[in-house]
Scaffold this motif. Structure first.
Motif, PDB file in Angstrom:
ATOM      1  N   HIS A 281      -7.106  15.446 104.587  1.00  0.00           N
ATOM      2  CA  HIS A 281      -8.004  16.603 104.598  1.00  0.00           C
ATOM      3  C   HIS A 281      -8.438  17.053 103.200  1.00  0.00           C
ATOM      4  O   HIS A 281      -9.478  17.707 103.065  1.00  0.00           O
ATOM      5  CB  HIS A 281      -7.344  17.766 105.334  1.00  0.00           C
ATOM      6  CG  HIS A 281      -7.224  17.546 106.811  1.00  0.00           C
ATOM      7  ND1 HIS A 281      -8.231  17.859 107.692  1.00  0.00           N
ATOM      8  CD2 HIS A 281      -6.232  16.999 107.559  1.00  0.00           C
ATOM      9  CE1 HIS A 281      -7.861  17.536 108.934  1.00  0.00           C
ATOM     10  NE2 HIS A 281      -6.643  17.014 108.874  1.00  0.00           N
ATOM     11  N   ARG A 282      -7.650  16.746 102.177  1.00  0.00           N
ATOM     12  CA  ARG A 282      -7.994  17.194 100.828  1.00  0.00           C
ATOM     13  C   ARG A 282      -8.338  16.044  99.882  1.00  0.00           C
ATOM     14  O   ARG A 282      -8.960  16.265  98.842  1.00  0.00           O
ATOM     15  CB  ARG A 282      -6.833  17.993 100.224  1.00  0.00           C
ATOM     16  CG  ARG A 282      -6.474  19.246 101.019  1.00  0.00           C
ATOM     17  CD  ARG A 282      -5.384  20.029 100.310  1.00  0.00           C
ATOM     18  NE  ARG A 282      -4.980  21.192 101.080  1.00  0.00           N
ATOM     19  CZ  ARG A 282      -4.041  21.175 102.013  1.00  0.00           C
ATOM     20  NH1 ARG A 282      -3.393  20.042 102.281  1.00  0.00           N
ATOM     21  NH2 ARG A 282      -3.725  22.277 102.672  1.00  0.00           N
ATOM     22  N   GLY A 283      -7.918  14.865 100.222  1.00  0.00           N
ATOM     23  CA  GLY A 283      -8.129  13.747  99.317  1.00  0.00           C
ATOM     24  C   GLY A 283      -7.237  13.861  98.093  1.00  0.00           C
ATOM     25  O   GLY A 283      -6.224  14.563  98.101  1.00  0.00           O
ATOM     26  N   ASP A 284      -7.621  13.189  97.049  1.00  0.00           N
ATOM     27  CA  ASP A 284      -6.867  13.228  95.786  1.00  0.00           C
ATOM     28  C   ASP A 284      -7.891  13.191  94.655  1.00  0.00           C
ATOM     29  O   ASP A 284      -8.438  12.146  94.321  1.00  0.00           O
ATOM     30  CB  ASP A 284      -5.917  12.033  95.697  1.00  0.00           C
ATOM     31  CG  ASP A 284      -4.978  12.115  94.506  1.00  0.00           C
ATOM     32  OD1 ASP A 284      -5.425  12.579  93.430  1.00  0.00           O
ATOM     33  OD2 ASP A 284      -3.798  11.712  94.636  1.00  0.00           O
ATOM     34  N   ARG A 285      -8.139  14.355  94.052  1.00  0.00           N
ATOM     35  CA  ARG A 285      -9.170  14.443  93.004  1.00  0.00           C
ATOM     36  C   ARG A 285      -8.810  13.600  91.791  1.00  0.00           C
ATOM     37  O   ARG A 285      -9.663  12.966  91.183  1.00  0.00           O
ATOM     38  CB  ARG A 285      -9.344  15.906  92.579  1.00  0.00           C
ATOM     39  CG  ARG A 285     -10.030  16.767  93.631  1.00  0.00           C
ATOM     40  CD  ARG A 285     -10.310  18.149  93.078  1.00  0.00           C
ATOM     41  NE  ARG A 285     -10.990  18.990  94.058  1.00  0.00           N
ATOM     42  CZ  ARG A 285     -11.354  20.238  93.822  1.00  0.00           C
ATOM     43  NH1 ARG A 285     -11.100  20.793  92.626  1.00  0.00           N
ATOM     44  NH2 ARG A 285     -11.970  20.941  94.760  1.00  0.00           N
ATOM     45  N   GLN A 286      -7.517  13.610  91.436  1.00  0.00           N
ATOM     46  CA  GLN A 286      -7.095  12.876  90.246  1.00  0.00           C
ATOM     47  C   GLN A 286      -7.374  11.374  90.386  1.00  0.00           C
ATOM     48  O   GLN A 286      -7.812  10.723  89.436  1.00  0.00           O
ATOM     49  CB  GLN A 286      -5.612  13.111  89.986  1.00  0.00           C
ATOM     50  CG  GLN A 286      -5.138  12.566  88.657  1.00  0.00           C
ATOM     51  CD  GLN A 286      -3.708  12.974  88.360  1.00  0.00           C
ATOM     52  OE1 GLN A 286      -2.992  13.474  89.222  1.00  0.00           O
ATOM     53  NE2 GLN A 286      -3.285  12.753  87.115  1.00  0.00           N
ATOM     54  N   LYS A 287      -7.134  10.840  91.586  1.00  0.00           N
ATOM     55  CA  LYS A 287      -7.368   9.409  91.832  1.00  0.00           C
ATOM     56  C   LYS A 287      -8.768   9.143  92.389  1.00  0.00           C
ATOM     57  O   LYS A 287      -9.117   8.003  92.680  1.00  0.00           O
ATOM     58  CB  LYS A 287      -6.316   8.874  92.810  1.00  0.00           C
ATOM     59  CG  LYS A 287      -4.909   8.913  92.245  1.00  0.00           C
ATOM     60  CD  LYS A 287      -3.869   8.531  93.293  1.00  0.00           C
ATOM     61  CE  LYS A 287      -3.985   7.074  93.709  1.00  0.00           C
ATOM     62  NZ  LYS A 287      -2.893   6.679  94.627  1.00  0.00           N
ATOM     63  N   LYS A 288      -9.548  10.198  92.543  1.00  0.00           N
ATOM     64  CA  LYS A 288     -10.917  10.106  93.068  1.00  0.00           C
ATOM     65  C   LYS A 288     -10.938   9.472  94.467  1.00  0.00           C
ATOM     66  O   LYS A 288     -11.736   8.585  94.770  1.00  0.00           O
ATOM     67  CB  LYS A 288     -11.814   9.321  92.109  1.00  0.00           C
ATOM     68  CG  LYS A 288     -11.983   9.999  90.758  1.00  0.00           C
ATOM     69  CD  LYS A 288     -12.931   9.232  89.852  1.00  0.00           C
ATOM     70  CE  LYS A 288     -13.094   9.937  88.516  1.00  0.00           C
ATOM     71  NZ  LYS A 288     -14.003   9.211  87.598  1.00  0.00           N
ATOM     72  N   ILE A 289     -10.032   9.971  95.311  1.00  0.00           N
ATOM     73  CA  ILE A 289      -9.980   9.553  96.706  1.00  0.00           C
ATOM     74  C   ILE A 289     -10.560  10.680  97.562  1.00  0.00           C
ATOM     75  O   ILE A 289     -10.036  11.802  97.551  1.00  0.00           O
ATOM     76  CB  ILE A 289      -8.533   9.249  97.156  1.00  0.00           C
ATOM     77  CG1 ILE A 289      -7.958   8.093  96.325  1.00  0.00           C
ATOM     78  CG2 ILE A 289      -8.495   8.907  98.635  1.00  0.00           C
ATOM     79  CD1 ILE A 289      -6.499   7.798  96.644  1.00  0.00           C
ATOM     80  N   ALA A 290     -11.634  10.394  98.255  1.00  0.00           N
ATOM     81  CA  ALA A 290     -12.260  11.403  99.109  1.00  0.00           C
ATOM     82  C   ALA A 290     -11.394  11.697 100.331  1.00  0.00           C
ATOM     83  O   ALA A 290     -10.568  10.870 100.735  1.00  0.00           O
ATOM     84  CB  ALA A 290     -13.633  10.918  99.547  1.00  0.00           C
ATOM     85  N   ALA A 291     -11.573  12.871 100.905  1.00  0.00           N
ATOM     86  CA  ALA A 291     -10.844  13.239 102.118  1.00  0.00           C
ATOM     87  C   ALA A 291     -11.280  12.342 103.274  1.00  0.00           C
ATOM     88  O   ALA A 291     -12.474  12.200 103.548  1.00  0.00           O
ATOM     89  CB  ALA A 291     -11.091  14.699 102.458  1.00  0.00           C
TER      90      ALA A 291
END
Length: 365
Positions: A281-291
């Motif tokens: 639902h949130r993804g991972d901004r640091q790894k640039k993974i979209a939700a």
């Protein structure tokens, strides 16, 4: 010494001349009706057995007792193999019996092959024997269920075989009969269970996604030795009808599934699921993974019908799909490349978390 070498040279030259004459003249028969000479048959069988044993020596067999393995293998055998190798309760296929060499009739005949050898034969086929290679070399996971089934085939009578491969339907609807014949033995229906965690549940997927996926299997753009031959036999109207049928199915009957990776400790499972929920639902901004939920759900966001819903899919299946994407071994519709960069960034632990989170959700979400 020189004389012997000269005589040997003359002999070899004579044999070469004879061979060239046979080749050019065409007098050597190649007709299948004549069969092989006994010495030729022995030589080919021996050479084949030695080659299979040698080249399969490094193959590590997968666990063959997982839930659904035999049923999935049986459905694949019934779809792709019985035309040459027969099925319990029926005589050996007539046309295949006139091949040279003729394919062995497998029902009732214990196989003297180890799992690694069966895997090698099923995946790679056998030259000069009419035994084709597996439709795709990109995936090994499709082959092992067939190996598991082949080890059981000699013990099955016609009734036991039919229980694995036939799905009864009381409906007169042509599409429901087609689904029972082509799909339900593996994917199930609302009244018939699926073949375990290795196959996706099709109920409640969008018609657009199902139709695009079947077309991708049909053209070979999506890789599966199980699905490609089935999709290739379907006409475009049949594909559209099956996609609409499964899209309208609310759910599918399921057998008891294998435990998820963390179910031995409920506290660990809760932690894994929460980690997966956060990533979905949130993804991972640091790894640039979209939700994930933005395209695959769950949630109230309006999503494209071109993407699959992941809720309720088996842990094993979801894990395998992400690993196939990482290896570029899955293929898919024209949008599949968007998943490659995402899958590449996922660790094994994150894949485990996502698969466990989505698996515990209701199927229709």
């Amino acid at each position: 010494m020189k004389r012997r070498l000269k005589e040997l040279s003359i002999l070899l030259a004579g044999l070469g001349a004879i061979g060239l004459f046979v080749l050019v003249s065409g007098i050597a028969p190649i007709n299948a009706s004549g069969g092989h000479w006994p010495i030729t048959r022995w030589f080919l069988d021996y050479a084949s057995d030695r080659s299979v044993d040698f080249h399969s020596s490094g193959i590590e067999p997968h666990p063959l007792d997982q839930l659904g393995m035999i049923r999935l293998g049986a459905a694949t055998y019934d779809s792709n193999c019985r035309w040459c190798h027969g099925r319990p309760g029926s005589p050996a296929p007539v046309v295949a019996g006139h091949m040279t060499p003729s394919p062995p009739y497998l029902p009732g005949t214990p196989l003297d092959k180890e799992p690694r050898e069966l895997f090698y034969i099923v995946k790679h086929g056998i030259k000069f024997a009419g035994m084709p290679a597996w439709p795709t070399q990109a995936r090994d996971d499709d082959v092992w269920p067939v190996v598991a089934f082949l080890q059981q085939l000699s013990q099955l009578d016609a009734e036991a075989y039919d229980r694995h491969v036939q799905v009864e339907t009381e409906s007169d609807s042509p599409v429901e009969q087609l689904a029972a014949q082509a799909c339900a033995a593996c994917h199930g229906t609302s009244t018939s269970p699926s073949a375990g965690p290795r196959v996706p549940l099709l109920a409640s997927q969008s018609q657009a996604y199902l139709e695009q996926s079947l077309q991708a299997f049909k053209t070979g753009a999506r890789h599966s030795g199980i699905m490609q031959p089935i999709a290739a036999r379907l006409s475009d109207p049949q594909i559209a009808e099956l996609a609409a049928f499964y899209a309208a199915e609310p759910d599918v009957e399921r057998e008891t599934t294998t435990p998820t990776v963390a179910e031995s400790n409920p506290a660990d499972l809760d932690e894994v699921v929460e980690r997966g929920k956060s990533l979905a639902h949130r993804g991972d901004r640091q790894k640039k993974i979209a939700a994930c939920a933005a395209c695959h759900g769950p949630g109230t966001i309006q999503r494209s019908d071109d993407y699959p819903k992941l809720a309720g899919q088996p842990v094993w299946y979801l894990t395998q799909q992400l690993e196939l994407l990482q290896r570029r071994a899955r293929g898919g519709t024209e949008r599949v490349e968007r998943m490659h960069s995402i899958a590449d960034k996922l660790t094994a632990e994150e894949i485990e978390a996502l698969a466990n989170y989505y698996a515990q959700l209701p199927l229709a979400e």
